[in-house]
Design a protein around this motif. Structure first.
Motif, PDB file in Angstrom:
ATOM      1  N   ARG A 213       0.854  -1.186  -0.125  1.00  0.00           N
ATOM      2  CA  ARG A 213      -0.046   0.101  -0.125  1.00  0.00           C
ATOM      3  C   ARG A 213       0.726   1.182  -0.012  1.00  0.00           C
ATOM      4  NH1 ARG A 213      -5.430   0.941   1.192  1.00  0.00           N
ATOM      5  NH2 ARG A 213      -6.103  -1.088   1.781  1.00  0.00           N
ATOM      6  N   LYS A 216       2.695   1.883  -3.264  1.00  0.00           N
ATOM      7  CA  LYS A 216       1.710   2.178  -4.557  1.00  0.00           C
ATOM      8  C   LYS A 216       0.965   3.281  -4.354  1.00  0.00           C
ATOM      9  CE  LYS A 216       2.576  -1.515  -7.389  1.00  0.00           C
ATOM     10  NZ  LYS A 216       2.207  -2.775  -6.674  1.00  0.00           N
ATOM     11  N   GLN A 217       0.392   3.666  -3.090  1.00  0.00           N
ATOM     12  CA  GLN A 217      -0.505   4.573  -2.900  1.00  0.00           C
ATOM     13  C   GLN A 217       0.249   6.098  -2.340  1.00  0.00           C
ATOM     14  OE1 GLN A 217      -3.843   3.258  -0.477  1.00  0.00           O
ATOM     15  NE2 GLN A 217      -4.259   1.671  -2.158  1.00  0.00           N
ATOM     16  N   GLY A 225      -9.161   8.145  -0.769  1.00  0.00           N
ATOM     17  CA  GLY A 225      -8.777   6.918  -1.481  1.00  0.00           C
ATOM     18  C   GLY A 225      -9.268   6.813  -2.894  1.00  0.00           C
ATOM     19  N   SER A 226      -9.809   5.867  -3.327  1.00  0.00           N
ATOM     20  CA  SER A 226      -9.946   5.704  -4.911  1.00  0.00           C
ATOM     21  C   SER A 226     -11.227   6.660  -5.156  1.00  0.00           C
ATOM     22  CB  SER A 226     -10.354   4.304  -5.371  1.00  0.00           C
ATOM     23  OG  SER A 226      -9.452   3.453  -5.274  1.00  0.00           O
ATOM     24  N   SER A 256      -3.229  12.087  -8.479  1.00  0.00           N
ATOM     25  CA  SER A 256      -1.877  11.842  -7.877  1.00  0.00           C
ATOM     26  C   SER A 256      -1.016  11.363  -8.978  1.00  0.00           C
ATOM     27  CB  SER A 256      -2.166  10.696  -6.873  1.00  0.00           C
ATOM     28  OG  SER A 256      -0.696   9.992  -6.526  1.00  0.00           O
ATOM     29  N   HIS A 259      -0.406   7.378  -7.958  1.00  0.00           N
ATOM     30  CA  HIS A 259      -1.403   6.530  -8.327  1.00  0.00           C
ATOM     31  C   HIS A 259      -2.514   7.243  -8.770  1.00  0.00           C
ATOM     32  CE1 HIS A 259      -4.746   3.916  -7.782  1.00  0.00           C
ATOM     33  NE2 HIS A 259      -4.158   2.772  -6.957  1.00  0.00           N
ATOM     34  N   PHE A 262      -6.247   8.138  -7.597  1.00  0.00           N
ATOM     35  CA  PHE A 262      -6.627   9.132  -6.275  1.00  0.00           C
ATOM     36  C   PHE A 262      -6.558  10.314  -6.615  1.00  0.00           C
ATOM     37  CE2 PHE A 262      -5.523   6.467  -2.132  1.00  0.00           C
ATOM     38  CZ  PHE A 262      -5.487   5.246  -2.792  1.00  0.00           C
TER      39      PHE A 262
END
Ligand SMILES: Cc1cc2nc3c(=O)[nH]c(=O)nc-3n(C[C@H](O)[C@H](O)[C@H](O)COP(=O)(O)OP(=O)(O)OC[C@H]3O[C@@H](n4cnc5c(N)ncnc54)[C@H](O)[C@@H]3O)c2cc1C
Length: 304
Positions: A213, A216-217, A225-226, A256, A259, A262
């Motif tokens: 996590r 990648k985030q 979040g998404s 972002s 990612h 986001f």
């Protein structure tokens, strides 16, 4: 209204004009008329009955990790669970069953389960939500979702008049969806069926997912979040990337660059900044791929 709330809930838990930016992971949102913290089922029932009587606009917030609130705020009452709703217990007679209160954070449930040597919840350990929000959204990650482990959920009707239970099937879990999105029932607690395992092995799996996590985030920026749901036949992040929108920015809201699924708040983003980014992303993705992205983040008193 505030006076009537004060008659049920102690003053220090009725916060008038409370900025919603303090209760959302995006750190965005103007004031709610009032935010009230309820510590047990009796208080929740009384507040809901009052809302019903007064026909007052109200909404429940969990950990606010899937919320985008308008810059104008929310013109009603925001209800937040605390106190008794933060419990987590292992059933004495049925030791593979664990029940957590609606306000308990998934990370805290995960830590409890490691101590208890109970596995199955690892996928959820890094999702920054509460049990209530996770039931509402059927939260999931890394191949797991709440649907896989929930045995039953204890709920209250939206008018506060009844408490009842639903089985996993009755919860109607689907992709980021559950029956309570339709009927507005409130999650008091959820019970999970788990399996025994060595705490050290569970910890290894939780840490592996945490690392994944973090790598990648964009965990170092506020977000929800998404931003968009996964569309049928594709991934929102890939579509956004292919549309050339990595790093697309309005004010302090940005797709972002770590990612693309986001939208992050890189400073002092307003709700309007985030909405502008979301509108543009939807428009360009639709133009380039023909796919219409649907928001995953809950839009409160604002719209695309
Ligand atoms: C950095 C980051 C990473 C994320 N990663 C993931 C991920 O991997 N997987 C995933 O699924 N989500 C992810 N999310 C989104 C979010 O954490 C989940 O949707 C989570 O389930 C929301 O829980 P919450 O308590 O914050 O709910 P909130 O955002 O507070 O509320 C969401 C909805 O649930 C309702 N709700 C809250 N509590 C209750 C209750 N007790 N009873 C009834 N309704 C209730 C609210 O009214 C609202 O409509 C991520 C978010 C962030 C910021």
């Amino acid at each position: 209204m505030i006076n009537r709330l004060n008659a049920i809930i102690p003053d220090e838990r009725v916060l008038a004009d409370e900025p919603m930016s303090r209760h959302t992971s995006f750190k965005i949102g103007g004031p709610a008329k009032a935010l009230v913290i309820v510590n047990n089922e009796e208080e929740l029932a009384s507040v809901l009955k009052l809302m019903n009587e007064e026909q007052a606009e109200h909404i429940l917030v969990g950990n606010g990790s899937n919320f985008l609130v308008s810059d104008e705020g929310y013109p009603g009452i925001v209800i937040k669970l605390g106190g008794d709703f933060e419990s987590v217990t292992r059933d004495e007679e049925d030791p593979l069953l664990v029940t957590a209160g609606g306000a308990k954070l998934l990370s805290a449930v995960s830590s409890f389960l490691i101590e208890q040597g109970l596995a199955g919840f690892e996928f959820a350990s890094g999702i920054p939500g509460s049990i209530g929000g996770a039931m509402f959204m059927n939260a999931g990650a890394y191949g797991g979702e709440m649907k896989d482990i929930v045995e039953k959920v204890r709920l209250m009707t939206p008018d506060g008049s009844e408490i009842f239970e639903r089985s996993n099937e009755e919860m109607g879990f689907g992709y980021r969806n559950s029956a309570i999105q339709e009927d507005g029932s409130i999650v008091l607690s959820a019970s999970f069926r788990l399996s025994e395992d060595d705490p050290a092995e569970i910890t290894v799996r939780v840490l592996e997912l945490q690392q994944k996590r973090n790598s990648k985030q964009p965990v170092n920026y506020p977000s929800a979040g998404s931003t968009f749901k996964r569309p049928v036949g594709g991934y929102a992040a890939a579509l956004i990337d292919e549309a050339g929108l990595r790093g697309y920015r309005v004010g302090d809201a940005m797709v972002s660059d770590k990612h693309t699924g986001f939208v992050v708040n890189v400073g002092n983003a307003s709700c309007e900044d985030v909405l502008s980014v979301m509108r543009h992303v939807r428009e360009v993705v639709k133009e380039k791929s023909g796919i219409e992205l649907e928001p995953e983040v809950r839009l409160i008193n604002c719209a695309l």
